[in-house]
Design a protein around this motif. Structure first.
Motif, short mmCIF file in Angstrom:
data_model
loop_
_atom_site.label_atom_id
_atom_site.label_comp_id
_atom_site.label_asym_id
_atom_site.label_seq_id
_atom_site.Cartn_x
_atom_site.Cartn_y
_atom_site.Cartn_z
N UNK A 33 77.74 19.66 101.18
CA UNK A 33 76.77 19.38 102.24
C UNK A 33 75.82 18.27 101.84
N UNK A 34 75.33 18.30 100.62
CA UNK A 34 74.43 17.24 100.15
C UNK A 34 75.18 15.92 100.07
N UNK A 35 76.42 15.96 99.64
CA UNK A 35 77.23 14.74 99.56
C UNK A 35 77.43 14.14 100.96
N UNK A 36 77.69 14.97 101.94
CA UNK A 36 77.83 14.49 103.31
C UNK A 36 76.54 13.86 103.81
N UNK A 37 75.40 14.43 103.43
CA UNK A 37 74.11 13.87 103.81
C UNK A 37 73.90 12.51 103.15
N UNK A 38 74.26 12.40 101.89
CA UNK A 38 74.15 11.11 101.19
C UNK A 38 75.05 10.08 101.85
N UNK A 39 76.27 10.48 102.19
CA UNK A 39 77.19 9.57 102.87
C UNK A 39 76.62 9.11 104.21
N UNK A 40 75.93 10.00 104.90
CA UNK A 40 75.34 9.66 106.20
C UNK A 40 74.22 8.63 106.08
N UNK A 41 73.67 8.51 104.88
CA UNK A 41 72.62 7.51 104.66
C UNK A 41 73.19 6.09 104.66
N UNK A 42 74.50 5.96 104.48
CA UNK A 42 75.20 4.67 104.50
C UNK A 42 74.53 3.62 103.60
N UNK A 43 74.27 4.04 102.36
CA UNK A 43 73.69 3.11 101.39
C UNK A 43 74.77 2.13 100.95
N UNK A 44 74.49 0.85 101.06
CA UNK A 44 75.47 -0.18 100.70
C UNK A 44 75.79 -0.15 99.21
N UNK A 45 74.90 0.42 98.41
CA UNK A 45 75.11 0.48 96.96
C UNK A 45 76.22 1.46 96.57
N UNK A 46 76.45 2.47 97.40
CA UNK A 46 77.42 3.51 97.08
C UNK A 46 78.81 3.10 97.58
N UNK A 47 79.75 3.01 96.64
CA UNK A 47 81.12 2.65 96.98
C UNK A 47 81.87 3.88 97.50
N UNK A 48 81.60 5.03 96.90
CA UNK A 48 82.25 6.27 97.31
C UNK A 48 81.64 7.45 96.59
N UNK A 49 81.90 8.64 97.10
CA UNK A 49 81.37 9.85 96.47
C UNK A 49 82.36 10.98 96.63
N UNK A 50 82.25 11.95 95.73
CA UNK A 50 83.12 13.11 95.76
C UNK A 50 82.28 14.31 95.32
N UNK A 51 82.54 15.46 95.95
CA UNK A 51 81.75 16.65 95.64
C UNK A 51 82.64 17.82 95.26
N UNK A 52 82.14 18.59 94.32
CA UNK A 52 82.77 19.86 93.96
C UNK A 52 81.91 20.97 94.52
N UNK A 53 81.79 22.05 93.78
CA UNK A 53 80.98 23.19 94.21
C UNK A 53 79.49 22.93 94.03
N UNK A 54 79.13 22.41 92.85
CA UNK A 54 77.71 22.19 92.56
C UNK A 54 77.43 20.82 91.95
N UNK A 55 78.41 19.92 92.02
CA UNK A 55 78.26 18.60 91.41
C UNK A 55 78.80 17.52 92.34
N UNK A 56 78.05 16.42 92.41
CA UNK A 56 78.46 15.26 93.18
C UNK A 56 78.57 14.08 92.22
#
Length: 78
Positions: A33-56
């Motif tokens: 959920x937090x990873x999806x929120x970060x992705x929604x921020x559409x920061x140009x600095x972030x190339x990609x993200x991946x989330x597990x249970x408690x780690x992004x």
């Protein structure tokens, strides 16, 4: 700027970096959920993200961009 997912960041625990990789720890079960929120921020600095249970893990363009992303996240969390 008002970030609509601020309440999700209550589950944020910590973050640390390894060069241009940002690792974010959350309470168990909330990383996706937090990873999806970060992705929604559409920061140009972030190339990609991946989330597990408690780690992004976020791949960031440069080390300087990693510091910038950490600063943006700290502003939301505080």
């Amino acid at each position: 700027y008002t970030f609509p997912y601020t309440t999700l960041f209550r589950s944020f625990l910590s973050m640390d970096m390894a060069q241009n990789i940002l690792v974010i720890k959350t309470v168990s079960g909330m990383a996706s959920a937090v990873c999806a929120a970060i992705d929604a921020m559409k920061m140009r600095e972030i190339v990609g993200s991946i989330a597990g249970d408690d780690t992004i893990m976020c791949a960031i363009r440069t080390v300087d961009d990693t510091y910038a992303v950490m600063k943006k996240i700290r502003r939301i969390v505080e």
